[in-house]
Design a protein around this motif. Sequence first.
Motif, short mmCIF file in Angstrom:
data_model
loop_
_atom_site.label_atom_id
_atom_site.label_comp_id
_atom_site.label_asym_id
_atom_site.label_seq_id
_atom_site.Cartn_x
_atom_site.Cartn_y
_atom_site.Cartn_z
N GLN A 1 -6.39 5.31 -5.71
CA GLN A 1 -6.88 6.78 -5.47
C GLN A 1 -5.07 7.62 -6.51
OE1 GLN A 1 -6.51 7.10 -1.37
NE2 GLN A 1 -7.96 6.54 -1.48
N ARG B 1 -7.67 -5.42 -0.19
CA ARG B 1 -9.09 -3.92 -1.10
C ARG B 1 -8.18 -2.52 -0.94
NH1 ARG B 1 -14.97 -3.29 0.93
NH2 ARG B 1 -14.86 -0.98 0.42
N TRP B 2 -7.09 -2.75 1.00
CA TRP B 2 -6.61 -1.62 1.16
C TRP B 2 -5.16 -1.76 -0.34
CZ3 TRP B 2 -9.76 0.64 4.26
CH2 TRP B 2 -10.12 -0.99 5.11
N LYS C 1 0.71 -1.36 0.08
CA LYS C 1 0.21 -0.06 0.48
C LYS C 1 0.70 1.27 -0.24
CE LYS C 1 -3.76 2.35 2.85
NZ LYS C 1 -2.59 3.77 3.29
N ILE D 1 -14.40 6.22 -4.37
CA ILE D 1 -13.38 6.00 -5.82
C ILE D 1 -13.85 7.03 -7.28
CG2 ILE D 1 -14.99 4.13 -7.17
CD1 ILE D 1 -12.32 3.29 -7.71
N ARG E 1 -16.93 -0.79 -8.44
CA ARG E 1 -16.04 -0.79 -7.34
C ARG E 1 -15.90 -0.23 -6.52
NH1 ARG E 1 -11.36 -2.64 -9.71
NH2 ARG E 1 -11.50 -2.80 -12.45
N VAL F 1 -14.09 -1.43 -3.48
CA VAL F 1 -12.46 -0.79 -3.65
C VAL F 1 -13.01 0.10 -2.60
CG1 VAL F 1 -11.01 0.06 -4.63
CG2 VAL F 1 -11.91 -1.97 -6.24
N ASP F 2 -13.37 0.65 -3.28
CA ASP F 2 -13.76 2.45 -2.09
C ASP F 2 -14.65 2.98 -2.44
OD1 ASP F 2 -13.28 4.35 -0.80
OD2 ASP F 2 -11.51 4.98 -1.62
N ARG G 1 -5.76 -2.29 -3.11
CA ARG G 1 -6.28 -1.52 -4.70
C ARG G 1 -6.72 -0.07 -3.54
NH1 ARG G 1 -8.85 -7.20 -3.59
NH2 ARG G 1 -10.81 -5.83 -3.25
N GLN G 2 -7.67 -0.04 -3.19
CA GLN G 2 -7.86 1.27 -2.70
C GLN G 2 -6.25 2.31 -3.03
OE1 GLN G 2 -10.18 1.63 1.01
NE2 GLN G 2 -9.19 3.77 1.24
#
Length: 825
Positions: free
Chosen positions: A272, A264-265, A229, A539, A531, A535-536, A267-268
């Motif tokens: 971003q 997931r973190w 991350k 997003i 998404r 994901v977020d 990918r988030q």
Amino acid sequence: MLLTLVGIGKQSTNLKLLLLSRQIVARGLLDVLREFSDNENDFISVMETVARMSEDGEPTVRAELMEQVPNIAMFLHESRPNFPAAFSRYLVPIVVRYLTDPNNQVRKTSQAALLVLLEQGLISKADMETKVCPVLLDLTQPSSDDDYKIEAVAIMCKVVTMLSKDTVELLLLPRFCDLCSDARLFQVRKVCAANFGEFCSIVGQEATEKLLMPKFFDLCSDSLWGIRKACAECFMMVSNSTSPEVRRAKLSPLFISLISDQSRWVRQAAFQSLGRFISTFANPSSTGLHFREDGALLEDGRATPSPEHVATADGEELHSYDDNHASVPGEMHDSFTHTSSNESPTATNNAKNTKETEQTDENFNSFHYWRSPLPDISGELEMLSCQTSEEVVEKEEKKEVEEEEPEENCLESKSSHGKATSDQIQKVLDCLQPHIDDPDVQAQVQVLSAALKAAQLDSPSDNSPTDNSPTEVDVCVDLHFPQESELIESVEEEGKEDSSHSPVSEDKPKIQNVIPQQLLDQYLSMTDPARAQTVDTEIAKHCAFSLPGVALTLGRQNWHCLKDTYETLATDVQWKVRRTLAFSIHELAVILGDQLTAADLVPIFNGFLKDLDEVRIGVLKHLYDFLKLLHADKRREYLYQLQEFMVTDNSRNWRFRYELAEQLILIIELYSHYDVYDYLRQIALTLCSDKVSEVRWISYKLVVEILQKLYASGADDLGLNFINELTVRFCHCPKWVGRQAFAFICQVLEEDCMPMEQFSQHLLPSLLSLSSDPVANVRVLVAKALRQSVMEKADNVTSAECRPLIGQGMMTHESDSVTKTKPGI
């Protein structure tokens, strides 16, 4: 026993008092230095006392002393001519020694003090290389204590941004590379990953690609998601430190792996950073836009113009720039700012532009100048040419036989000929498919597609044979790569056709060759509702935030790739997404140019004008920046909508009206004096009567700008009408706030706003009548107005008449208990 306890209690009390006294001494060292720094002996005595106190056995005393070190250093820097020697001799050793202090509080205090000293530039390069860096290197050795090592890595990563490239590359870079591979402490790897971008930006491209890139690949595939991350978050800085080849070939696949990470973190964080990473592919030579020092986005005229800009309605000129000279904002042609129809350039500028155009356009082919090299497919063309030549020879041999055959045979011949033509054109199209990302190849494909369609129309499926069907020689010519002039003519002809039947207007595939297609596909997928679930939830907001940067990178010619995404974001149910777009729509308008702005952004802009106040404030804050990019006729349509900004969802939102007044001050220059008088004058007068004082005071300046516009345009009659209206509304207002407003307007009127003869004739009598106003605040502003607008600027006005009144006003100002001239809200 009792006596023993009493003795111990007294001893404990004495120890506490002694400790407290030492803390007080450490806390007051700066005051002591200020008192005794003039005498050299006293100064040395105080500094030696500081050195002795640094060895105190009590951690609280050492921590207190270290908190005073930055303040002492600043004082020595400002007052002592021999500061470097004294600081290096007495204070730097204390800071360095405390980095290894056994007490955690002392170590943290020394680390904070070191950063402050570095930020202020108080530690010399020699001290950093000989005293600070060796301690950091010693603490980050493999055998060092874990706690010390983690702290030292963190401080080293913060220190690196304040050191020179040579120092970092020579002393710290090798150790940093080793720490990135620390297999025992994940905290060390995480700190390295979080600060990887800073190291890359300091050491530069060569060291980044040679030494740091392998370590970055390892960190991006680390087993801990927190490290991956951190890599995703600093990806843009790493990309900025690499060459375009490495960025495209190595970093892009690496980023794709992060954006599809199992965590997931990760990918988030990757999503971003996706827009910021895409922006590193931007090339000013292809986008034609660059940033000024103040952050304004400007066009430098060197980019490939979009088809909409080949011939604009305003007659914009294309200037060729010498690549050996930097573009100067003051000299470049600003194609985004359009003056109103009643403003024309001077004859001198016309002559200059005509001369430059004649010299520039003599041997200038705009298509040849702007285009990138075409792909080499000479082998395919040679093979195709040979096949065509054989068919031509074969036709000549059978020409007499074919002329004697019946019409049915002719139709069969035409049928086979049409099929051969279609096949040959299709072969060329197939050869061009691998290069379809090139905009020039796309133009060629469009031309050949039109030829293929024509050849298919000549087939016997249409039972009415045409007289103008292409011959073999015509087909051979059509199968060439079109020359520049042919392509320009084809584009112009396509532009003349109805947009619904033009190949250019059809939905283009979202394919481009500026960035890796996978990155663009992932970016476009950020508007997918799935998404937000996987994901977020925000997003879409991140997508909207980075869209201008992505659009700048892709360029105007690839706007079709982002158009649908932008429209989707503009209608998002979350007002934060729409608000983000509203704040940046003016920047996107600069990137796209006037034609695309009018076609694609103006409808969205109009929708934002009717949105929530949280969204409307975005377009309002940059209303001038957006309107100045529109054509004069399109811009004039918004005169009728400016009044709508007076209405807000919440009447207490006075900052909305304040922002409107500020924007109107700028917008005045975009409209003629007739439009200003008919539309903006009414809004200004309404704002001058606002309930909130801040709105009223900024509106008074707006009134002054309107007066200046009227008199600068020679509309003295309109200016006089406006003055009479101001006199009636404010000078004769029963409320003192209105009379104060009139005095303030007279005060801020500059000398070039209106002729002083007009001022003395139409404003001065009314201003003088307020000199005996019963309210002190009014008289104070009258005195200031008479002094600034009359005594200092107008020699032709009778000063003898004004001086007593000014004196009376100033005496009132001194005698009355008036603390401020602005009333409260």
